[in-house]
Design a protein around this motif. Structure first.
Motif, short mmCIF file in Angstrom:
data_model
loop_
_atom_site.label_atom_id
_atom_site.label_comp_id
_atom_site.label_asym_id
_atom_site.label_seq_id
_atom_site.Cartn_x
_atom_site.Cartn_y
_atom_site.Cartn_z
N VAL A 70 -28.23 -10.58 38.97
CA VAL A 70 -28.92 -11.28 40.17
C VAL A 70 -29.97 -10.41 40.74
O VAL A 70 -29.59 -9.12 40.91
N HIS A 71 -31.08 -11.11 40.69
CA HIS A 71 -32.25 -10.15 41.18
C HIS A 71 -32.85 -10.74 42.67
O HIS A 71 -33.03 -12.02 42.66
N ARG A 72 -32.96 -9.88 43.61
CA ARG A 72 -33.07 -10.09 44.94
C ARG A 72 -34.44 -9.67 45.50
O ARG A 72 -34.61 -8.29 45.23
N PHE A 73 -35.14 -10.34 46.22
CA PHE A 73 -36.44 -9.76 46.63
C PHE A 73 -36.42 -10.05 48.04
O PHE A 73 -36.43 -11.35 48.70
N TYR A 74 -36.70 -9.09 48.95
CA TYR A 74 -36.49 -9.04 50.41
C TYR A 74 -38.04 -9.04 51.06
O TYR A 74 -38.64 -8.36 50.77
N THR A 75 -37.86 -9.87 52.28
CA THR A 75 -39.17 -9.54 53.11
C THR A 75 -38.79 -8.73 54.49
O THR A 75 -37.75 -8.58 54.75
N ASP A 76 -39.81 -8.40 54.96
CA ASP A 76 -39.52 -7.76 56.47
C ASP A 76 -38.52 -8.32 57.34
O ASP A 76 -38.10 -7.91 58.26
N ASP A 77 -39.13 -9.87 57.49
CA ASP A 77 -38.26 -10.88 58.41
C ASP A 77 -36.85 -11.26 57.69
O ASP A 77 -36.57 -12.39 58.09
N HIS A 78 -36.51 -10.73 56.60
CA HIS A 78 -35.20 -10.89 56.05
C HIS A 78 -34.96 -11.99 55.34
O HIS A 78 -33.75 -12.60 55.06
N LEU A 79 -36.11 -12.76 54.95
CA LEU A 79 -35.95 -13.76 53.84
C LEU A 79 -35.33 -13.06 52.50
O LEU A 79 -35.57 -11.93 52.21
N MET A 80 -34.79 -13.86 51.68
CA MET A 80 -34.24 -13.31 50.25
C MET A 80 -34.59 -14.39 49.44
O MET A 80 -34.02 -15.38 49.27
N LEU A 81 -35.46 -14.21 48.37
CA LEU A 81 -35.47 -14.73 47.19
C LEU A 81 -34.79 -14.35 46.14
O LEU A 81 -34.58 -13.05 46.01
N GLN A 82 -33.76 -15.29 45.76
CA GLN A 82 -32.78 -14.94 44.65
C GLN A 82 -32.93 -15.53 43.34
O GLN A 82 -33.13 -16.74 43.31
#
Length: 214
Positions: A70-82
């Motif tokens: 599982v690869h997760r990509f985070y933003t500073d406003d805590h969204l997560m693209l998985q």
């Protein structure tokens, strides 16, 4: 939300390690979303987003063994693209979801932790301001089902030299919306190395491969 605070307990990653670039997504890049991915779900959806560009500032990787990565990509406003892939570099990526934070809390005592654990095992999950979501992993065959546990390595730069580890126990729930829409709920007991346990709820949507690009 407190995801950034949870990325504590830094440790050295293995020499020569580098983070993956998955469908051109990695730290420092922007991801453009098709807003129809959530607008088409209608007014009943709890997933609402007022912008369509994500700037990735942290990246995680989970090794599920025989079940892939599982690869997760985070933003500073805590969204997560998985992204789920059978391989470590993400070339075979085949499952895409986008999650936003809904609630976050520190359990005050052992009783609160037990109650949360029971909620993760149950066939349905509710949270304040949300309708009921049915268990998506494992289905409804058993009234009680054990959640999934794993370590996530999280990186704040593309060198991959430093990883921050977070132990998670979670369950995925879902609910159908009018038409062919579906909304997801990820409930997590999350504990970083050297940090405090928290209980997290995220609401998400599945993404088609053509609904985002970097």
């Amino acid at each position: 939300m407190i995801f950034r605070k949870l990325f504590g307990g830094a440790r050295e990653a293995e020499a020569g390690a580098a983070i993956a670039v998955v469908r051109n997504v990695t730290i420092g890049r922007s991801v453009r979303l098709d807003p129809l991915a959530w607008r088409r779900l209608g007014p009943e959806a709890r997933f609402r987003l007022d912008h369509d560009v994500l700037t990735v500032t942290a990246q995680g990787r989970i090794d599920l063994g025989a079940d892939g990565f599982v690869h997760r990509f985070y933003t500073d406003d805590h969204l997560m693209l998985q992204v789920v892939s059978p391989d470590a570099d993400g070339r075979g990526a085949q499952d895409f979801t986008l999650f936003l934070p809904w609630s976050s809390a520190w359990p005050p005592d052992a009783r609160a932790r037990r109650v949360w654990a029971d909620r993760l095992r149950a066939p349905a999950f509710e949270d304040e301001g949300l309708p009921a979501f049915r268990r998506y992993w494992f289905g409804d065959a058993d009234a009680i089902q054990e959640p999934v546990s794993f370590w996530e390595d999280v990186y704040d730069d593309r060198s991959g030299r430093h990883a921050r580890r977070i132990y998670q126990t979670c369950m995925l729930f879902a609910r159908d919306l009018p038409g062919e829409g579906r909304e997801l709920l990820l409930a997590i007991a999350m504990e970083p190395e050297g940090g405090d346990l928290t209980h997290e709820v995220m609401v998400g949507i599945p993404l088609d491969i053509g609904e985002f690009e970097a």
